[in-house]
Design a protein around this motif. Structure first.
Motif, PDB file in Angstrom:
ATOM      1  N   TYR A  66      -4.387  39.797 -24.120  1.00  0.00           N
ATOM      2  CA  TYR A  66      -4.688  39.017 -24.167  1.00  0.00           C
ATOM      3  C   TYR A  66      -5.547  37.808 -23.020  1.00  0.00           C
ATOM      4  O   TYR A  66      -7.080  38.871 -23.015  1.00  0.00           O
ATOM      5  CB  TYR A  66      -3.512  38.573 -22.620  1.00  0.00           C
ATOM      6  CG  TYR A  66      -4.071  38.233 -21.473  1.00  0.00           C
ATOM      7  CD1 TYR A  66      -4.490  37.938 -20.396  1.00  0.00           C
ATOM      8  CD2 TYR A  66      -3.519  40.073 -20.497  1.00  0.00           C
ATOM      9  CE1 TYR A  66      -5.018  38.015 -18.856  1.00  0.00           C
ATOM     10  CE2 TYR A  66      -4.241  40.268 -19.171  1.00  0.00           C
ATOM     11  CZ  TYR A  66      -4.580  39.058 -18.453  1.00  0.00           C
ATOM     12  OH  TYR A  66      -5.122  39.603 -17.021  1.00  0.00           O
ATOM     13  N   ARG A 126      -2.319  46.083 -23.277  1.00  0.00           N
ATOM     14  CA  ARG A 126      -1.770  44.564 -24.355  1.00  0.00           C
ATOM     15  C   ARG A 126      -3.227  44.134 -23.784  1.00  0.00           C
ATOM     16  O   ARG A 126      -3.743  43.955 -22.488  1.00  0.00           O
ATOM     17  CB  ARG A 126       0.226  43.697 -24.268  1.00  0.00           C
ATOM     18  CG  ARG A 126      -0.026  43.662 -23.104  1.00  0.00           C
ATOM     19  CD  ARG A 126       1.015  42.655 -23.402  1.00  0.00           C
ATOM     20  NE  ARG A 126       1.679  42.649 -21.457  1.00  0.00           N
ATOM     21  CZ  ARG A 126       2.080  41.729 -21.429  1.00  0.00           C
ATOM     22  NH1 ARG A 126       3.285  41.645 -22.372  1.00  0.00           N
ATOM     23  NH2 ARG A 126       2.368  41.010 -20.903  1.00  0.00           N
ATOM     24  N   ARG A 186      -2.699  31.451 -20.288  1.00  0.00           N
ATOM     25  CA  ARG A 186      -2.566  32.900 -20.116  1.00  0.00           C
ATOM     26  C   ARG A 186      -1.931  32.356 -22.149  1.00  0.00           C
ATOM     27  O   ARG A 186      -1.277  32.525 -22.119  1.00  0.00           O
ATOM     28  CB  ARG A 186      -2.584  33.318 -19.485  1.00  0.00           C
ATOM     29  CG  ARG A 186      -2.132  35.250 -19.781  1.00  0.00           C
ATOM     30  CD  ARG A 186      -1.171  35.751 -18.680  1.00  0.00           C
ATOM     31  NE  ARG A 186      -0.378  37.271 -19.543  1.00  0.00           N
ATOM     32  CZ  ARG A 186      -0.908  38.571 -19.609  1.00  0.00           C
ATOM     33  NH1 ARG A 186      -1.339  38.654 -18.190  1.00  0.00           N
ATOM     34  NH2 ARG A 186      -0.102  39.234 -19.800  1.00  0.00           N
ATOM     35  N   THR A 187      -2.216  33.933 -23.099  1.00  0.00           N
ATOM     36  CA  THR A 187      -1.857  33.817 -24.217  1.00  0.00           C
ATOM     37  C   THR A 187      -1.776  35.125 -24.883  1.00  0.00           C
ATOM     38  O   THR A 187      -3.017  36.272 -24.373  1.00  0.00           O
ATOM     39  CB  THR A 187      -2.695  32.923 -25.080  1.00  0.00           C
ATOM     40  OG1 THR A 187      -2.916  31.812 -24.610  1.00  0.00           O
ATOM     41  CG2 THR A 187      -2.015  33.320 -26.358  1.00  0.00           C
ATOM     42  N   ASP A 188      -0.625  35.893 -24.878  1.00  0.00           N
ATOM     43  CA  ASP A 188      -0.382  36.825 -25.579  1.00  0.00           C
ATOM     44  C   ASP A 188      -1.165  36.980 -27.045  1.00  0.00           C
ATOM     45  O   ASP A 188      -1.010  36.415 -27.326  1.00  0.00           O
ATOM     46  CB  ASP A 188       0.787  38.210 -24.887  1.00  0.00           C
ATOM     47  CG  ASP A 188       0.882  38.438 -23.256  1.00  0.00           C
ATOM     48  OD1 ASP A 188       0.118  38.016 -22.990  1.00  0.00           O
ATOM     49  OD2 ASP A 188       2.336  38.417 -23.093  1.00  0.00           O
TER      50      ASP A 188
END
Length: 119
Positions: A58, A56, A65-67
């Protein structure tokens, strides 16, 4: 450039731009294709094959932090003696703030390479 990086570079081929990057950390690699603050494609790989390998993307901006993607199953790829698990995303020219770090996480390996998105 390792064989895995060369393979991913060719798989994510796009018009060369100053924002393009290929980064490795441990057994994990990240390739980013875009121009300036706009990212067209991003992909990653893990050296070796494995069951249940997922990745994934991010971002990290000013320590937050942001996915940006959900977990995605990786595809096993063999090129000669090189074995890797590959995953990629079409980000369709998604724009990021100047100074944002785009990173990949793989569930079966340590290492989270990041590329800085900048003008």
């Amino acid at each position: 450039m390792t064989a895995a990086a060369a393979f991913l570079f060719l798989a994510c081929a796009a018009v060369p731009a100053n924002a393009d990057a290929t980064v490795t950390e441990g057994k994990v690699g990240l390739s980013v294709k875009g121009k300036g603050l706009s990212v067209k494609r991003a992909g990653g790989w893990m050296d070796g094959h494995g069951t249940g390998v997922r990745g994934r993307l991010y971002t990290v901006y000013r320590g937050e932090r942001t996915d940006i993607t959900r977990w995605k199953d990786a595809t096993p790829v063999t090129a000669g003696r090189t074995k890797l698990s590959s995953v990629d995303w079409n980000l369709k020219g998604r724009s990021f703030r100047d100074g944002t770090w785009l990173c990949i996480q793989v569930n079966r390996a340590d290492g989270t390479p990041c590329a800085k998105i900048h003008r």
